[in-house]
Design an enzyme around this catalytic site. Sequence first.
Site, PDB file in Angstrom:
ATOM      1  N   ARG A  28       1.430  38.389 -15.461  1.00  0.00           N
ATOM      2  CA  ARG A  28       2.270  38.421 -14.263  1.00  0.00           C
ATOM      3  C   ARG A  28       1.766  37.408 -13.247  1.00  0.00           C
ATOM      4  NH1 ARG A  28       1.241  42.016  -9.514  1.00  0.00           N
ATOM      5  NH2 ARG A  28       3.083  42.009  -8.174  1.00  0.00           N
TER       6      ARG A  28
ATOM      7  N   THR B  11       1.199  49.805 -10.630  1.00  0.00           N
ATOM      8  CA  THR B  11       0.527  50.029  -9.358  1.00  0.00           C
ATOM      9  C   THR B  11      -0.584  51.072  -9.436  1.00  0.00           C
ATOM     10  OG1 THR B  11       2.673  49.648  -8.273  1.00  0.00           O
ATOM     11  CG2 THR B  11       0.826  50.253  -6.877  1.00  0.00           C
TER      12      THR B  11
END
Length: 473
Positions: free
Chosen positions: A35, A275
């Site tokens: 990412r 997260t």
Amino acid sequence: MRRHRRAKIVATVGPASNSPEMLKRLFLAGVDTFRLNFSHGTHEDHAKVHAAIRALEAEVGRPIGILQDLQGPKIRVGTIRDGKINVAAGETIRFVPTGSDGDRDAIPLPHPEIFAAIAPGHHLLIDDGRVRVAVTRIGDDFIEAEVIYGGVISNRKGVNLPGTILDLSPLTAKDRADLAFGLELGVDWVALSFVQKPGDLLEARGLIGDRAGLVAKIEKPSALDKIDDIIRLSDAVMVARGDLGVEIPHEEVPGRQKELVRACRLAVKPVIVATQMLDSMVSAPTPTRAEASDVATAIYDGADAVMLSAESASGSYPVETVEMMDRIIRSTEQHKLYRSIINASDPGEEQTAPHAVAAAAADLANVIHSSAILAFTSSGTTAARIARRRPAVPILAITPDEQVSRRLCLLWGAHSILSEDIHTYEEMVERASRWGQEQGFAKVGDSMVVVAGIPFAQAGTTNNIRVIQIDRR
């Protein structure tokens, strides 16, 4: 380069992981998709990382996915006199649309769309919810609010508005420039931040076209209200629990995660859980037991991928974090209860021939204890339909499209192989037998289930299942 697990690992690249040497170590430790977080770094920084990943891909001979994560519209307070103010529960404060050096009677909030949409009773959460206020009165040039949870409001702190739908594009001018740059580089996925409604995806799709897959980040309560349409218009979904956990009660996040994973599995769209999954490993070499359980829960839920953020971007132990996540996934998938839990969450069958063929292939492979399922796929959809069933055996997704092979690095259970098109049954059998052995998924005497479409090399024609026996090397 076979992974001995089904769920994939997404890792964020940052100062701790952006060197070619570290990227290779992370890939070997288990990263499937990298990412690039465009909230940080310059275009030059990201271009260097992209080039390093593509060089690594050529070196190891395996597809590697690259996900571009756009920053999206960040709502922040402006500049405050002396840098910060302390507010206490019960007191009244006021926000204004312009100005600087604000105080509690004129806190700058330079976002006119908020003043146009906010209403009495709505809440503003400042600094990830550390300060919470409720709107009591509004005017053309002010918002008056009562402090619910007191604390410190300092310069440029973020603001969340869970009950307010803003007339705000998810693509800022910065995002548009970043998106054009990312597409020019050749990213495989683009993640859209702060999606509020289905129309947000249409705007992004118009710019992206088919040059990359579109990931909808679910971090707004309004997105949950329209989730079926949002999933339908996206190519994948990210359960972005950071901002989502600020805007909805903490106790609702686990249930929402399960709902989203199930809805994406039903819709045949990859879903990433993200997260703070191993957040303590930013500064420690081992996670908490609760964090290990959190990763395992996402795997039991059937998530396609789990994601590392600061842990791999700026933490002290990026390689150890990936290795830990890999071990947790493998241990969970090998647990005696895993298969029964995954089967219990099966979303049921779609009433179409391609879905039925894919489901039948998965069931057949399970019944005959096949070594693998080989899916010849032009667009990746056949592999995704098989993965929806969460079979007990690996999926070898063979595609002639390099971009598709990279996107499959996000799909549960898929080991993607780039290969030229096939044109005959004999070629299909020979290629399947060869790939199964070369990639380490089968040996002489094993059986494999092969799924393809007739006529060959045409997308959307999945209609054929064949069991082959490997009788020679």
